[in-house]
Design a protein around this motif. Structure first.
Motif, PDB file in Angstrom:
ATOM      1  N   UNK A   1       0.796  -1.294   0.052  1.00 58.85           N
ATOM      2  CA  UNK A   1       0.042   0.015  -0.130  1.00 58.85           C
ATOM      3  C   UNK A   1       0.737   1.303   0.003  1.00 58.85           C
ATOM      4  N   UNK A   2       0.761   2.044  -0.994  1.00 61.72           N
ATOM      5  CA  UNK A   2       1.681   2.913  -1.297  1.00 61.72           C
ATOM      6  C   UNK A   2       1.908   4.205   0.338  1.00 61.72           C
ATOM      7  N   UNK A   3       0.926   4.679   0.735  1.00 57.56           N
ATOM      8  CA  UNK A   3       0.915   5.093   1.765  1.00 57.56           C
ATOM      9  C   UNK A   3       1.831   4.588   2.818  1.00 57.56           C
ATOM     10  N   UNK A   4       1.864   3.214   3.032  1.00 60.19           N
ATOM     11  CA  UNK A   4       2.607   2.688   3.856  1.00 60.19           C
ATOM     12  C   UNK A   4       4.134   2.807   3.316  1.00 60.19           C
ATOM     13  N   UNK A   5       4.225   2.531   2.191  1.00 59.85           N
ATOM     14  CA  UNK A   5       5.590   2.527   1.505  1.00 59.85           C
ATOM     15  C   UNK A   5       6.271   4.014   1.853  1.00 59.85           C
ATOM     16  N   UNK A   6       5.417   4.860   1.876  1.00 63.81           N
ATOM     17  CA  UNK A   6       6.003   6.526   2.153  1.00 63.81           C
ATOM     18  C   UNK A   6       6.161   6.558   3.513  1.00 63.81           C
ATOM     19  N   UNK A   7       5.912   5.740   4.455  1.00 60.46           N
ATOM     20  CA  UNK A   7       6.325   5.859   5.893  1.00 60.46           C
ATOM     21  C   UNK A   7       7.744   5.648   6.075  1.00 60.46           C
ATOM     22  N   UNK A   8       8.466   4.852   5.163  1.00 62.98           N
ATOM     23  CA  UNK A   8       9.752   4.780   5.298  1.00 62.98           C
ATOM     24  C   UNK A   8      10.704   4.650   3.923  1.00 62.98           C
ATOM     25  N   UNK A   9       9.939   4.872   2.818  1.00 63.32           N
ATOM     26  CA  UNK A   9      10.783   5.282   1.456  1.00 63.32           C
ATOM     27  C   UNK A   9      10.583   3.765   0.974  1.00 63.32           C
TER      28      UNK A   9
ATOM     29  N   UNK B   1      12.273  -1.843   0.602  1.00 65.73           N
ATOM     30  CA  UNK B   1      13.151  -3.101  -0.240  1.00 65.73           C
ATOM     31  C   UNK B   1      13.792  -3.743   0.589  1.00 65.73           C
ATOM     32  N   UNK B   2      14.662  -3.233   1.604  1.00 66.89           N
ATOM     33  CA  UNK B   2      15.437  -4.137   2.588  1.00 66.89           C
ATOM     34  C   UNK B   2      14.665  -4.894   3.297  1.00 66.89           C
ATOM     35  N   UNK B   3      13.570  -4.404   3.804  1.00 62.56           N
ATOM     36  CA  UNK B   3      12.671  -5.193   5.047  1.00 62.56           C
ATOM     37  C   UNK B   3      11.877  -6.447   4.263  1.00 62.56           C
ATOM     38  N   UNK B   4      11.457  -5.850   2.888  1.00 62.60           N
ATOM     39  CA  UNK B   4      10.995  -7.045   1.782  1.00 62.60           C
ATOM     40  C   UNK B   4      11.959  -8.378   1.814  1.00 62.60           C
ATOM     41  N   UNK B   5      13.222  -7.945   1.499  1.00 64.49           N
ATOM     42  CA  UNK B   5      14.252  -9.040   1.112  1.00 64.49           C
ATOM     43  C   UNK B   5      14.496  -9.595   2.323  1.00 64.49           C
ATOM     44  N   UNK B   6      14.605  -8.929   3.445  1.00 64.57           N
ATOM     45  CA  UNK B   6      15.100  -9.572   4.796  1.00 64.57           C
ATOM     46  C   UNK B   6      14.054 -10.559   5.171  1.00 64.57           C
ATOM     47  N   UNK B   7      12.971 -10.387   4.813  1.00 63.97           N
ATOM     48  CA  UNK B   7      11.729 -11.447   5.175  1.00 63.97           C
ATOM     49  C   UNK B   7      11.367 -12.303   3.776  1.00 63.97           C
ATOM     50  N   UNK B   8      12.175 -12.512   3.019  1.00 63.79           N
ATOM     51  CA  UNK B   8      11.857 -13.214   1.707  1.00 63.79           C
ATOM     52  C   UNK B   8      10.440 -13.094   1.178  1.00 63.79           C
ATOM     53  N   UNK B   9      10.148 -11.870   0.953  1.00 66.57           N
ATOM     54  CA  UNK B   9       8.614 -11.402   0.653  1.00 66.57           C
ATOM     55  C   UNK B   9       8.594 -11.141  -0.881  1.00 66.57           C
ATOM     56  N   UNK B  10       7.746 -11.877  -1.833  1.00 64.83           N
ATOM     57  CA  UNK B  10       7.551 -11.323  -2.929  1.00 64.83           C
ATOM     58  C   UNK B  10       6.218 -10.161  -2.950  1.00 64.83           C
TER      59      UNK B  10
ATOM     60  N   UNK C   1       9.364   3.238  -7.996  1.00 67.69           N
ATOM     61  CA  UNK C   1       9.218   2.975  -6.546  1.00 67.69           C
ATOM     62  C   UNK C   1       8.983   1.194  -6.787  1.00 67.69           C
ATOM     63  N   UNK C   2       7.939   1.078  -7.510  1.00 70.18           N
ATOM     64  CA  UNK C   2       7.530  -0.345  -7.778  1.00 70.18           C
ATOM     65  C   UNK C   2       9.086  -1.147  -8.203  1.00 70.18           C
ATOM     66  N   UNK C   3       9.764  -0.696  -8.926  1.00 77.31           N
ATOM     67  CA  UNK C   3      10.999  -1.382  -9.511  1.00 77.31           C
ATOM     68  C   UNK C   3      11.812  -1.294  -8.357  1.00 77.31           C
ATOM     69  N   UNK C   4      11.812  -0.587  -7.495  1.00 78.52           N
ATOM     70  CA  UNK C   4      12.943  -0.450  -6.461  1.00 78.52           C
ATOM     71  C   UNK C   4      12.478  -1.886  -5.406  1.00 78.52           C
ATOM     72  N   UNK C   5      11.344  -1.779  -5.112  1.00 84.32           N
ATOM     73  CA  UNK C   5      10.813  -2.893  -4.240  1.00 84.32           C
ATOM     74  C   UNK C   5      10.497  -4.017  -4.752  1.00 84.32           C
ATOM     75  N   UNK C   6      10.867  -4.466  -6.221  1.00 86.14           N
ATOM     76  CA  UNK C   6      10.556  -5.481  -6.774  1.00 86.14           C
ATOM     77  C   UNK C   6       9.067  -6.073  -7.131  1.00 86.14           C
ATOM     78  N   UNK C   7       8.060  -5.094  -7.285  1.00 89.49           N
ATOM     79  CA  UNK C   7       6.819  -5.142  -7.348  1.00 89.49           C
ATOM     80  C   UNK C   7       6.712  -5.610  -8.835  1.00 89.49           C
ATOM     81  N   UNK C   8       5.739  -6.685  -8.800  1.00 85.53           N
ATOM     82  CA  UNK C   8       5.611  -7.378 -10.315  1.00 85.53           C
ATOM     83  C   UNK C   8       4.841  -6.214 -11.138  1.00 85.53           C
TER      84      UNK C   8
END
Ligand code: ZN
Length: 273
Positions: free
Chosen positions: A38-46, A51-60, A89-96
């Motif tokens: 959810x983009x609003x949540x993404x903007x809480x942290x950038x 992307x780092x949090x998603x990678x750390x938790x093996x999240x697609x 932003x989608x590219x940075x976090x690996x969103x499909x």
């Protein structure tokens, strides 16, 4: 039975309970490894920290939303620029995909035809950016009850017609949400027609006595949608990706204990999705 590995939970389903980080940690703790952001949540942290949090938790990441919202005639250029940032932003976090909804009539306008034309124009204009970073534009028709204030783009037939016209299946796909399509008498034929264009599948239920046009979606099993039959149509059309539980629910699910909500989703997923 539906394989639990296909379960995805959209962050917005716990919108009021969890921050970006808490939701990713929570999903991982419950063994869920696909989400939508959810983009609003993404903007809480950038995007970079996200992307780092998603990678750390093996999240697609199935999708980033909501994109689009391009129907305002006065704000059209600014809306396009914002969508370009969102594609980055989608590219940075690996969103499909970027989930693209049109926006409502806006501006006190009654010109539905013009608002729809601007939506199609925006999708066409964003194709080069999306293509250059390998993110799909997932166009999502919303239920027509939201035509005035949220989405003049509201049927699957229109989605297919636009995809035909754009002729860019490598960059533009269709996001199908049970909540938006279940009522449509052409749903079976339009899902078959969409075929491989379906790039994301959202599930939730229609409560018979819904109390809010936007924020009263039901948990699968609590409403009137035959979700398994729609899923079968989607799979027959060639889709085998995640089934993403996306529930906007100001009065109920956003007020519950988030771990309990996830446990209920996992139970319902086996029976009602
Ligand atoms: Zn959706």
């Amino acid at each position: 039975m539906l394989d639990e590995s296909r379960l995805a939970i959209h962050q917005v389903t716990l919108r009021d309970q969890w921050s970006f980080r808490e939701s990713i940690e929570g999903f991982a703790r419950h063994g869920v490894h696909t989400t939508a952001v959810w983009r609003e949540k993404l903007h809480e942290i950038g995007a970079h920290e996200a992307a780092q949090i998603l990678r750390d938790h093996n999240m697609t990441v199935a999708g980033l939303c909501p994109g689009g919202l391009v129907t305002s005639s006065s704000g059209f250029t600014a809306a396009l620029d914002d969508n370009r940032r969102m594609i980055e932003e989608a590219a940075t976090i690996g969103a499909k995909c970027v989930v693209f909804i049109s926006g409502g009539l806006g501006d006190g306008s009654k010109d539905l035809t013009a608002a729809r034309a601007r939506t199609l124009e925006a999708v066409a204009a964003l194709i080069p950016e999306a293509r250059s970073v390998g993110v799909m534009l997932g166009i999502e028709p919303l239920h027509p009850m939201m035509c005035a204030n949220r989405a003049v783009f509201c049927t699957l037939k229109q989605a297919n017609d636009w995809c035909d016209e754009l002729d860019a299946d490598d960059a533009v796909g269709i996001v199908l949400d049970t909540y938006s399509v279940w009522w449509d008498p052409t749903v079976a034929e339009e899902i078959a027609r969409a075929g491989k264009r379906i790039c994301s599948f959202h599930v939730n239920d229609w409560l018979e006595e819904t109390k809010d046009l936007r924020l009263d979606r039901g948990m699968p099993g609590d409403g009137v949608i035959d979700i398994p039959s729609i899923r079968a149509m989607v799979e027959n059309a060639g889709y085998s990706g995640p089934c993403e539980v996306e529930i906007f629910s100001a009065g109920n699910w956003w007020r519950r204990d988030p771990d309990e909500v996830i446990e209920i989703i996992k139970e319902r997923f086996q029976t009602f999705v």
